[in-house]
Design a protein around this motif. Structure first.
Motif, PDB file in Angstrom:
ATOM      1  N   THR A  73      39.306 -51.695  -5.344  1.00  0.00           N
ATOM      2  CA  THR A  73      39.072 -50.337  -4.873  1.00  0.00           C
ATOM      3  C   THR A  73      39.352 -50.255  -3.384  1.00  0.00           C
ATOM      4  N   LYS A 131      38.827 -42.438  -3.120  1.00  0.00           N
ATOM      5  CA  LYS A 131      39.172 -43.844  -3.343  1.00  0.00           C
ATOM      6  C   LYS A 131      40.463 -43.977  -4.134  1.00  0.00           C
ATOM      7  N   ILE A 132      41.038 -45.173  -4.050  1.00  0.00           N
ATOM      8  CA  ILE A 132      42.234 -45.527  -4.811  1.00  0.00           C
ATOM      9  C   ILE A 132      41.892 -46.789  -5.592  1.00  0.00           C
ATOM     10  N   THR A 133      42.152 -46.773  -6.873  1.00  0.00           N
ATOM     11  CA  THR A 133      41.875 -47.928  -7.714  1.00  0.00           C
ATOM     12  C   THR A 133      43.197 -48.586  -8.093  1.00  0.00           C
ATOM     13  N   VAL A 137      50.539 -41.463  -4.037  1.00  0.00           N
ATOM     14  CA  VAL A 137      49.360 -41.866  -3.272  1.00  0.00           C
ATOM     15  C   VAL A 137      49.534 -41.505  -1.800  1.00  0.00           C
ATOM     16  N   THR A 144      48.030 -38.396  -0.707  1.00  0.00           N
ATOM     17  CA  THR A 144      46.583 -38.441  -0.537  1.00  0.00           C
ATOM     18  C   THR A 144      46.196 -39.131   0.758  1.00  0.00           C
ATOM     19  N   GLN A 159      49.360 -52.108  -9.871  1.00  0.00           N
ATOM     20  CA  GLN A 159      49.507 -50.848 -10.584  1.00  0.00           C
ATOM     21  C   GLN A 159      48.404 -49.904 -10.106  1.00  0.00           C
ATOM     22  N   ILE A 160      48.766 -48.647  -9.860  1.00  0.00           N
ATOM     23  CA  ILE A 160      47.763 -47.646  -9.503  1.00  0.00           C
ATOM     24  C   ILE A 160      47.063 -47.227 -10.786  1.00  0.00           C
ATOM     25  N   ALA A 161      45.742 -47.412 -10.834  1.00  0.00           N
ATOM     26  CA  ALA A 161      44.971 -46.996 -12.006  1.00  0.00           C
ATOM     27  C   ALA A 161      44.495 -45.563 -11.835  1.00  0.00           C
ATOM     28  N   ASP A 162      44.072 -45.225 -10.604  1.00  0.00           N
ATOM     29  CA  ASP A 162      43.542 -43.893 -10.341  1.00  0.00           C
ATOM     30  C   ASP A 162      43.489 -43.694  -8.830  1.00  0.00           C
ATOM     31  N   TYR A 163      43.567 -42.458  -8.399  1.00  0.00           N
ATOM     32  CA  TYR A 163      43.409 -42.182  -6.975  1.00  0.00           C
ATOM     33  C   TYR A 163      42.865 -40.776  -6.768  1.00  0.00           C
ATOM     34  N   SER A 164      42.100 -40.642  -5.724  1.00  0.00           N
ATOM     35  CA  SER A 164      41.545 -39.361  -5.323  1.00  0.00           C
ATOM     36  C   SER A 164      41.396 -39.387  -3.814  1.00  0.00           C
TER      37      SER A 164
END
Length: 128
Positions: free
Chosen positions: A80, A67-69, A110, A113, A59-64
């Motif tokens: 990460t 980094k992608i969590t 994602v 990004t 599961q994607i928790a966060d991305y920028s």
């Protein structure tokens, strides 16, 4: 064909042209395909079969852009992924191409990004 059992979806014109060319080829007919709808249905089924295991585990928790969590439910840990100057790098696997990276490369949000790092975008076009 019973049209009550079918629904339409929008696909990029270039992809539809590719389906049409392949559907008209001897390769497609030798595989038993008679039209582009059969090809599209097969490709989507194949994708869902191949990647459904990823969707159950990751599961994607966060991305920028930095980094992608990813939550790895199979290992019960947070992973990460960071850009190492050339590729994405997984902090857990110490790899540039692991299961976590394969997972993020099928996630359209994602992809927007990571395409700037040379990975294919949502239309499978490479960017550098």
């Amino acid at each position: 064909m019973d049209k009550t059992k079918w629904q339409s979806i929008m696909l990029p014109k270039e992809l539809v042209r590719d389906l049409e060319v392949f559907a008209e080829s001897g390769i497609a007919s030798s595989l038993g395909f008679t039209n582009k709808s059969q090809l599209a249905a097969f490709a989507i089924r194949d994708f869902l079969t191949k990647y459904s295991e990823y969707l159950e585990i990751y599961q994607i928790a966060d991305y920028s852009e930095e980094k992608i969590t990813v939550i790895d439910h199979g290992e019960n840990q947070i992973v990460t992924l960071k850009h190492d100057g050339k590729f994405l790098r997984c902090d857990k696997d110490k790899s540039n191409y692991c299961e976590h990276i394969k997972f993020v490369l099928i996630c359209p949000a994602v992809l927007k990004t990571v395409k700037k790092f040379g990975y294919p975008d949502e239309n499978n076009e490479h960017r550098t």
